[in-house]
Design an enzyme around this catalytic site. Structure first.
Site, mmCIF file in Angstrom:
data_model
loop_
_atom_site.group_PDB
_atom_site.id
_atom_site.type_symbol
_atom_site.label_atom_id
_atom_site.label_comp_id
_atom_site.label_asym_id
_atom_site.label_seq_id
_atom_site.Cartn_x
_atom_site.Cartn_y
_atom_site.Cartn_z
ATOM 1 N N THR A 1 -7.448 1.285 -3.990
ATOM 2 C CA THR A 1 -6.140 1.097 -4.614
ATOM 3 C C THR A 1 -5.488 2.434 -4.937
ATOM 4 O OG1 THR A 1 -6.908 -1.007 -5.508
ATOM 5 C CG2 THR A 1 -4.908 -0.094 -6.473
ATOM 6 N N CYS A 2 -6.265 3.385 -5.406
ATOM 7 C CA CYS A 2 -5.704 4.711 -5.715
ATOM 8 C C CYS A 2 -5.234 5.411 -4.442
ATOM 9 C CB CYS A 2 -6.730 5.562 -6.460
ATOM 10 S SG CYS A 2 -7.098 4.932 -8.117
ATOM 11 N N THR A 3 -5.952 5.211 -3.346
ATOM 12 C CA THR A 3 -5.536 5.793 -2.071
ATOM 13 C C THR A 3 -4.228 5.170 -1.609
ATOM 14 O OG1 THR A 3 -7.810 6.312 -1.468
ATOM 15 C CG2 THR A 3 -6.207 6.172 0.336
ATOM 16 N N ALA B 1 -1.468 6.662 -3.775
ATOM 17 C CA ALA B 1 -1.208 8.058 -3.416
ATOM 18 C C ALA B 1 -0.447 8.157 -2.096
ATOM 19 C CB ALA B 1 -2.529 8.826 -3.327
#
Length: 155
Positions: free
Chosen positions: A45-47, A50
């Site tokens: 999810t963070c990727t 970003a």
């Protein structure tokens, strides 16, 4: 320690970035700043988040808005993350979570019945004079970057 409120001056800070430089929020006076807090580099999810900010980065630049990502990961991990995904904006390391606490995003979380402290995905838009203009807490990634851009366009 009080948590920043809409309309107030956003708390200034100084954190390390890739290349060893220290970055202050006040370095960006005169620009709108999109400050986004995320839990961890290299996670799915963070990727996605970003890369969404990366893909829309030219739009932020056109609007004179700087994007800054913050997590508690060390600078070395940020370097790998930014290199792997060609992130054109700065990632800052808040290893002691002091800045996350000042923005009220360091909270008790629960995953698979386990409780732990961590960053709750959140985004803040800070005005040209350092005032907090908008906040999104407990962010759901899908469509979020577009929502942030729409807000900045409305300024």
């Amino acid at each position: 320690m009080s948590i920043v409120q809409l309309g107030q001056q956003a708390p200034d800070f100084e954190l390390p970035a890739a290349g060893g430089q220290k970055v202050r929020l006040s370095d960006y006076r005169g620009q709108v700043v999109v400050l986004y807090f995320y839990p961890k580099d290299m996670t799915p999810t963070c990727t996605t988040q970003a890369c969404d900010f990366r893909d829309y980065h030219p739009e932020f630049v056109k609007l004179n808005a700087a994007v800054i990502g913050i997590s508690t990961d060390p600078v070395s991990r940020h370097v790998k993350f930014a290199d792997k995904y060609d992130l054109p904006y700065i990632l800052l390391s808040d290893t002691d979570h002091e800045v996350a606490e000042r923005y009220g995003v360091w909270q008790l979380k629960k995953l698979y019945g386990r409780e732990y402290m961590g960053i709750v995905r959140s985004t803040f838009v800070i005005g040209k004079h350092g005032e907090l203009l908008k906040e999104w807490r407990n962010v759901k990634v899908k469509g979020h970057v577009e929502e942030v851009l729409a807000f900045i366009r409305s300024l």
